[in-house]
Design an enzyme around this catalytic site. Structure first.
Site, short mmCIF file in Angstrom:
data_model
loop_
_atom_site.label_atom_id
_atom_site.label_comp_id
_atom_site.label_asym_id
_atom_site.label_seq_id
_atom_site.Cartn_x
_atom_site.Cartn_y
_atom_site.Cartn_z
CB SER A 153 -9.00 6.71 114.54
OG SER A 153 -8.95 5.32 114.76
CG HIS A 202 -10.87 8.90 111.82
ND1 HIS A 202 -11.67 9.37 112.82
CD2 HIS A 202 -10.94 7.55 111.90
CE1 HIS A 202 -12.19 8.37 113.50
NE2 HIS A 202 -11.76 7.24 112.95
CE LYS A 228 -14.90 6.66 111.57
NZ LYS A 228 -14.06 5.66 110.96
C1 LIG Z 1 -14.31 4.25 110.81
C2 LIG Z 1 -13.47 3.66 109.79
C3 LIG Z 1 -14.00 2.80 108.82
C4 LIG Z 1 -15.43 2.34 108.86
O1 LIG Z 1 -16.32 3.33 108.42
P1 LIG Z 1 -17.88 3.09 108.60
O2 LIG Z 1 -18.48 4.00 107.61
O3 LIG Z 1 -18.23 3.44 110.00
O4 LIG Z 1 -18.14 1.66 108.29
C5 LIG Z 1 -13.17 2.33 107.83
N1 LIG Z 1 -11.86 2.67 107.80
C6 LIG Z 1 -11.32 3.48 108.72
C7 LIG Z 1 -9.88 3.85 108.61
C8 LIG Z 1 -12.09 4.00 109.75
O5 LIG Z 1 -11.55 4.81 110.66
#
Ligand SMILES: *Cc1c(COP(=O)(O)O)cnc(C)c1O
Length: 393
Positions: free
Chosen positions: A182, A210, A241
């Site tokens: 990200s 992502h 997301k």
């Molecule tokens: C955002 C993210 C998470 C966490 O996800 P949430 O549902 O917000 O807890 C886990 N792994 C990666 C790679 C992320 O980018």
């Protein structure tokens, strides 16, 4: 403040002194292309709401309906009395959407990693982890008690070297990578990673937080993007997301998913997703299966924005996705740039050390399908003005 808590004040002061104190802004509007941030209406380039589902009318309607039928709380952990029929419906719809045998849902992507990794490996095992993996992967690895062996970012050669060095030292090996990274918007070379891990019978896990709803056909994720169905052993994802809601998912082999259902600690010891979350996630799957329009719009917006930024003379780094880093180098420059953009009505985050390496500070522009061409042009004009003012272009 009592003496025994003075340390907290000192820690916070030390963050401030080192420029690491995080001033958290407050949003007082729904998510979307425009936000009210600290009382000011600004164009939003900070959210992971890639498809605009966080405030989509069909999502909101689905939640209102389910709340009338099921109420607001799950009442228990999944393994006691918290598994409602809607949870199972979501899991089977997700499995179908992802083209896997089975799927299990969690409260978040973070807890999905904390549940999954310790189910796959323990003290006698080794984990090969990309050095830029997400914090929740790192924490899941630590909880498992397995030995963590880091490989250079997206470097398949280094991964192979480390597999060869370690394959006889442990009971099992597990390789883990983010799908989309990200901070740079680059993709893991999952096809090449699979070639190497399968050669040595190393388990392979990808966290596609992502990529879910963004890459692959109609947003089916990185495994679909590389045509690796049935090859990657386990996929972790999030519904916070592109899905616009909240919740984690783990998808893959039915036996592995059953094992996680029996032993995943956040599944057994933390309450289930609420019916409202589940109904919204189900609607997100409906919308993604119905049409690729939102995913296509997201990519069109991302490609337009990156091309125009390059024309203006900005460096958009390694991005292969709609995540657009604008590389500035110096941390203070990135901070000032973000402040100037905010004054111009554009909300985009500056990222600096320790989030990204020293000397690689940047503004990260999160493009969404909800941005109109007009919104993107307003953003480009603001970047041009600030870029000239701060001598970047
Ligand atoms: C955002 C993210 C998470 C966490 O996800 P949430 O549902 O917000 O807890 C886990 N792994 C990666 C790679 C992320 O980018």
């Amino acid at each position: 403040m009592s003496n025994r808590l003075v340390w907290a004040e000192e820690e916070i002061q030390s963050l401030s002194d080192n420029g690491l104190y995080n001033h958290i802004r407050t949003i007082s509007s729904p998510q979307g292309a425009w936000l009210i941030v600290d009382g000011k209406k600004v164009l939003n380039f900070c959210s992971n709401n890639y498809l605009g589902l966080a405030n989509h009318p069909k999502m909101v309607a689905a939640v209102k309906k389910v709340v009338d039928e099921y109420g607001v709380g799950p009442g228990a952990v999944r393994s006691i009395a918290g598994t409602m029929d809607v949870h199972l419906e979501l899991e089977s719809r997700l499995a179908q959407f992802k083209g896997v045998e089975a799927c299990i849902s969690f409260q978040s992507g973070f807890t999905a990693n904390l549940a999954t990794i310790p189910c796959l490996v323990g003290k006698e095992d080794g984990i090969l982890s990309d050095e830029l993996n997400h914090a929740s992967i790192i924490d899941g690895c630590r909880l498992s008690g397995a030995t963590i062996i880091r490989f250079s970012h997206a470097n398949v050669k280094d991964l192979e070297t480390k597999i060869i060095e370690n394959k006889d030292k442990y009971r099992r090996l597990l390789a883990i990578t983010d799908g989309v990274f990200s901070m740079d918007g680059d993709l893991a070379p999952l096809d090449k990673i699979y070639e190497v891990t399968s050669k040595y019978e190393v388990m392979l896990m990808v966290d596609d937080a992502h990529g879910e709803g963004v890459v692959g056909k109609g947003g089916r994720g990185i495994v679909d993007h590389f045509g690796l169905h049935g090859k990657v052993d386990i996929e972790v994802g999030t519904m916070s997301k592109a899905f616009g809601v909240m919740g984690g998912m783990v998808a893959g082999n039915a036996k592995l998913i059953e094992w996680i259902r029996q032993r995943g600690r956040p599944f057994i010891f933390s309450s289930a997703l609420t019916p409202a979350d589940v109904a919204a996630c189900l609607m997100a799957v409906d919308l993604l299966e119905e049409s690729t329009e939102l995913v296509d719009q997201l990519w069109e917006n991302g490609n337009y924005f990156k091309a125009e930024m390059k024309k203006l003379g900005f460096d958009t780094g390694l991005s292969q996705t709609p995540i657009t880093p604008v590389m500035l180098g110096d941390a203070k420059l990135a901070k000032d740039f973000s402040k100037e953009l905010f004054n111009e009505g554009v909300f985009a985050m500056a990222l600096a050390f320790p989030t990204v390496p020293v000397g690689k500070a940047r503004i990260r522009v999160m493009i969404s399908a909800t941005h109109t061409k007009e919104d993107l042009d307003l953003c480009l004009q603001a970047f041009e003005r600030v870029g000239k003012k701060l001598n970047v272009i």
